[in-house]
Enzyme design. Structure first.
Site: not given
Ligand code: GLA
Length: 426
Positions: A170, A231
């Protein structure tokens, strides 16, 4: 024999074409050279459905714990998920203890993962599955657990020692663009140096975009897949926004995808709470067209037979996993209809017809066959099968004919066109 000037010209043209092909192979976007993700990764990832639930006291069945992953591993085998291709069982954020250990290594939370990640990996491997894990290029993970900055080699080695097969890396808590970009590159090389085959899943372009135009040629050299956009959540609004973003940016991203490196529009949320049946069909159909990693985030212990059948639909998975590895694109948009197409191996094509309307009943849309696949998808004729929402052999179509489709509001009809000459005779 003497060649006529016309023949010579033809030979020259052929040779030039051949040279162009060879050069585009050599100079075209090179993929990360780790031999992995030749087709989009398939598996399960905890985030969208289980998020950062740390409360194992009150919610033992849905907190992020080894028990959750062991249960999912068992079901992935017993309920046929593995057989259709879902092999990677992936842990997302919130698996870690709040601190590194005395030797600076990341460690799993001891209450929630009493056996540690190595034992979980062994268990997952004993089922014939692969284990994915999560870390962050910055100072902290998005949920605030220890980040990998300053520890890339150590973390890569730790994951390799544990037997991890995929890393989702990430991009939260980076101090600068340089930190973000160098970190993503460095971790790719660090994973490679461990000698273990580890699929590398990045979010580099997503975090970079607000500041800088992503260089996809570079990203493809370091990552097996990369998130471009926000997301996914369990809502139709979210699926629509991902599809809209993808079609508006298709000139930049479609050609970059191919064996070894894929655009990642995020998890499949089919089998949860937020999408109607037709919307789930749309997600499955379009994720197949987009050659997207198929990482489900749902509860395999409680999933409807319809959602299971949709996620396990072999014909649709075959489109997603087509060995030609070309991502599809939106061909056209007409008022409330979108037509998407994807070239497949053996001169076949996948076609998706989306009804964007969110009012009224099913709409009818007639496709002029000649307009598909650069005019050659069905020339001189092809066999068409509707795969979604239900399988139906539609029969033989001539190049000059047309096909009438009926699509529910927010739904999609997914078709497969098979070049007439390419069908094997039984
Ligand atoms: C980010 C990523 C998500 C997930 C969250 C976890 O938002 O884009 O896919 O992994 O972090 O905290």
């Amino acid at each position: 024999m003497k060649l006529r000037s016309g023949d010579q010209r033809q030979i020259c043209t052929l040779m030039l074409r051949f040279l162009a092909l060879v050069l585009s192979g050599i100079l075209g976007a090179r993929a990360l050279n780790n031999g992995l993700a030749k087709t989009p990764t398939m598996g399960w990832l905890h985030w969208e459905r289980f998020m950062c639930n740390l409360n194992c006291q009150e919610e033992p069945d849905s907190c992020i714990s080894e028990q959750l992953f062991m249960q999912m591993a068992e079901l992935m085998v017993s309920d046929g998920w593995k057989d259709v291709g879902y092999k990677y069982l992936c842990i997302d954020d919130c698996w870690m203890a709040p601190q590194r250990d005395s030797e600076d290594r990341l460690q799993a939370d001891p209450q929630r993962f009493p056996g540690g990640i190595r034992r979980l990996a062994n268990y997952v491997h004993s089922k014939g599955l692969k284990l994915g894990i999560y870390a962050d290029v910055g100072n902290k993970t998005c949920a605030g657990f220890p980040g990998s900055f300053g520890h890339y080699d150590l973390d890569a080695q730790t994951f390799a020692d544990w037997g991890v097969d995929l890393l989702k890396f990430d991009g939260c808590y980076c101090d600068s663009i340089k930190h973000l970009e160098n970190g993503y590159k460095y971790m790719s090389l660090a994973l490679n140096r461990t000698g273990r085959s580890i699929v590398y899943s990045c979010e580099w372009p997503f975090y970079l975009r607000p500041f800088h135009k992503p260089n996809y040629t570079a990203i493809r050299q370091y990552c097996n897949h990369w998130r471009n956009f926000a997301d996914v959540s369990d809502s139709w609004q979210s699926i629509k926004s991902i599809l809209d973003w993808t079609s508006s940016n298709q000139e930049k991203i479609v050609d970059v995808a191919g064996p070894g490196g894929w655009n990642d529009p995020d998890m499949l949320v089919i089998g949860n709470f937020g999408l109607s049946w037709d919307q789930q069909v749309t997600q499955m159909a379009l994720w197949a067209i987009m050659a997207a990693p198929l990482l489900m985030s749902n509860d395999l212990r409680q999933i409807s037979p319809e959602a299971k059948a949709l996620l396990q639909n072999k014909d649709v998975i075959a489109i997603n996993q087509d060995p030609l590895g070309k991502q599809g694109y939106r061909l056209r948009k007409e008022e409330n209809i979108e037509l998407w197409e994807r070239p497949l191996s053996n001169l076949a094509w996948a076609i998706a017809v989306r009804n964007l309307q969110e009012i009224g009943g099913p709409c009818f849309y007639t496709i002029a066959i000649v307009s598909l696949g650069h005019g050659v998808a069905c020339n001189p004729g092809c066999f068409i099968t509707q795969l979604l929402p239900m399988k139906r052999e539609l029969g033989f179509y001539e190049w000059t004919s047309s096909l009438k489709t009926k699509i529910n509001p927010t739904g999609t009809v997914l078709l497969r066109l098979e070049a007439a000459g390419m069908l094997q005779k039984n």
